[in-house]
Design an enzyme around this catalytic site. Sequence first.
Site, short mmCIF file in Angstrom:
data_model
loop_
_atom_site.label_atom_id
_atom_site.label_comp_id
_atom_site.label_asym_id
_atom_site.label_seq_id
_atom_site.Cartn_x
_atom_site.Cartn_y
_atom_site.Cartn_z
N GLU A 1 -44.54 4.91 -23.20
CA GLU A 1 -45.24 5.46 -22.03
C GLU A 1 -46.66 4.94 -21.86
O GLU A 1 -47.64 5.65 -22.08
CB GLU A 1 -45.29 6.99 -22.12
CG GLU A 1 -43.94 7.65 -22.07
CD GLU A 1 -44.05 9.18 -21.95
OE1 GLU A 1 -45.18 9.70 -21.92
OE2 GLU A 1 -43.01 9.84 -21.86
N GLU B 1 -36.26 9.53 -24.03
CA GLU B 1 -36.80 10.86 -24.34
C GLU B 1 -36.45 11.82 -23.21
O GLU B 1 -36.56 11.45 -22.03
CB GLU B 1 -38.34 10.86 -24.44
CG GLU B 1 -38.91 10.41 -25.74
CD GLU B 1 -40.43 10.57 -25.78
OE1 GLU B 1 -40.98 11.46 -25.10
OE2 GLU B 1 -41.06 9.78 -26.48
#
Length: 450
Positions: free
Chosen positions: A173, A360
């Site tokens: 991320e 995720e």
Amino acid sequence: MKNYSQEIHYTAFGDDFLWGVATAAAQNEGAYNSYGRGLSIWDTFSRRNGKIKSFHKPNIACDFYHRYKDDLLLVKALGFKVFRFSVSWSRILPEGTGRLNKEGIAFYHRVIDECIKLGLVPYLTLYHWDMPATLEKEGGWTSPLLLKWFNRYVTVCAEEFGDKVKNWIILNEPFGFTSLGYMLGRHAPGKKGLNNFLPAVHHASMAQAEGGRIIRHLVTHSRIGTTFSCSEVIPYSYKEPDVEAANRVDILLNRLFIEPALGKGYPREDFKFLEKLQLYSWKYTSKMHFAFDFIGLQNYFPVVVKYNPLIPIVQASEVKAASRKVSCTALGWEINPDSFYRIIKRFWSYEEVREIIVTENGAAFKDKLVDGMIKDDQRIHYFQTYLQALLKAKQDGVNITGYFAWTLMDNFEWSEGYYPRFGLIHVDFKTQLRTIKNSGYWFRDFLNGG
Ligand code: GAL
């Protein structure tokens, strides 16, 4: 909202669908100042007053460093086939660059060997937010030297682990760590403002592609991905200022990193914030591009935004889930599997994306340990409905090949400390006792065809 209550069966996802759990070094390992490890920005940040809830620190975390064998047995016992973990840069290179720490390297060899022994496929994340503290003193992600440092680190990992690890994730991320850590100051290293954020963004985009090239060059038969956070952005009303505000937030949350990675350069919209980055585009478009084998999507919630002229740059503010009276997790994040479905479809609509893995997805709830059990029905329901949404996207033709639950066990949740519990396994942080939650048993039964 659709009715997701009907049963799902894991066979509907296909035999070779990758079921995994995702973890990260800074959140799990502990042993923060032993075995030759250098400090990371999360160690130094957590010493600063008021930065982390309840003054929590990642010093011990889940003590995965010492307990990895038992923890990997649990991954296996719950029926997962993939173990996603990250390498702590400062465990391998204590000063971030320069001398190697052999003990740190040996630790990851042990983890990888144990995975292989148990039949678990390791997915190795190179950077999950824990910059070595010494490099942060030199500017961290804002420094023009970042690429040099990162290339060395990636090269060491490739040369050390490339014989055993086939699946690589370059960054976790990039929008998460650049915005929270270099724009808003809420995450390590606690920097703020565009003068930090913009160089950090650009260096992260460059490092992401360059990291991919290094692995491709050094690791034969590698499969290389990187992960992006994503959130569907919904305008609060159909009035033009709200719609435009939503578009600005969307550029930041969903497009800023993937578009350069796909070879498109920075988004070209007329949005003042982007001007400086767009100047880089002509020179660096090809350097920021890498043909990733898969894209890791990480989704937790949608956001609803409205126009707010008082907020700098985006001129938008979030309308929180609580005020909209929708169901949400313990962190106030909206639970919305339809939105998960739509954001997967949206990312699949980039024709350059070849394969998607959800690297995720998960939820924190207020778990209660009663008589040695955690009846986390809400989490079970969360996973069931999100998996149904994923399956629908897959059946629509999205090449989605895996799902990694966040996360194996309760851990250090960054600036929130140890309180939000995301795990399939409960951890008592005083005794390190692990207790499988009902959601963990649900996964076990689900993955065993029950
Ligand atoms: C992600 C992050 C994870 C984890 C998760 C839950 O953004 O990659 O490390 O903290 O959020 O908040």
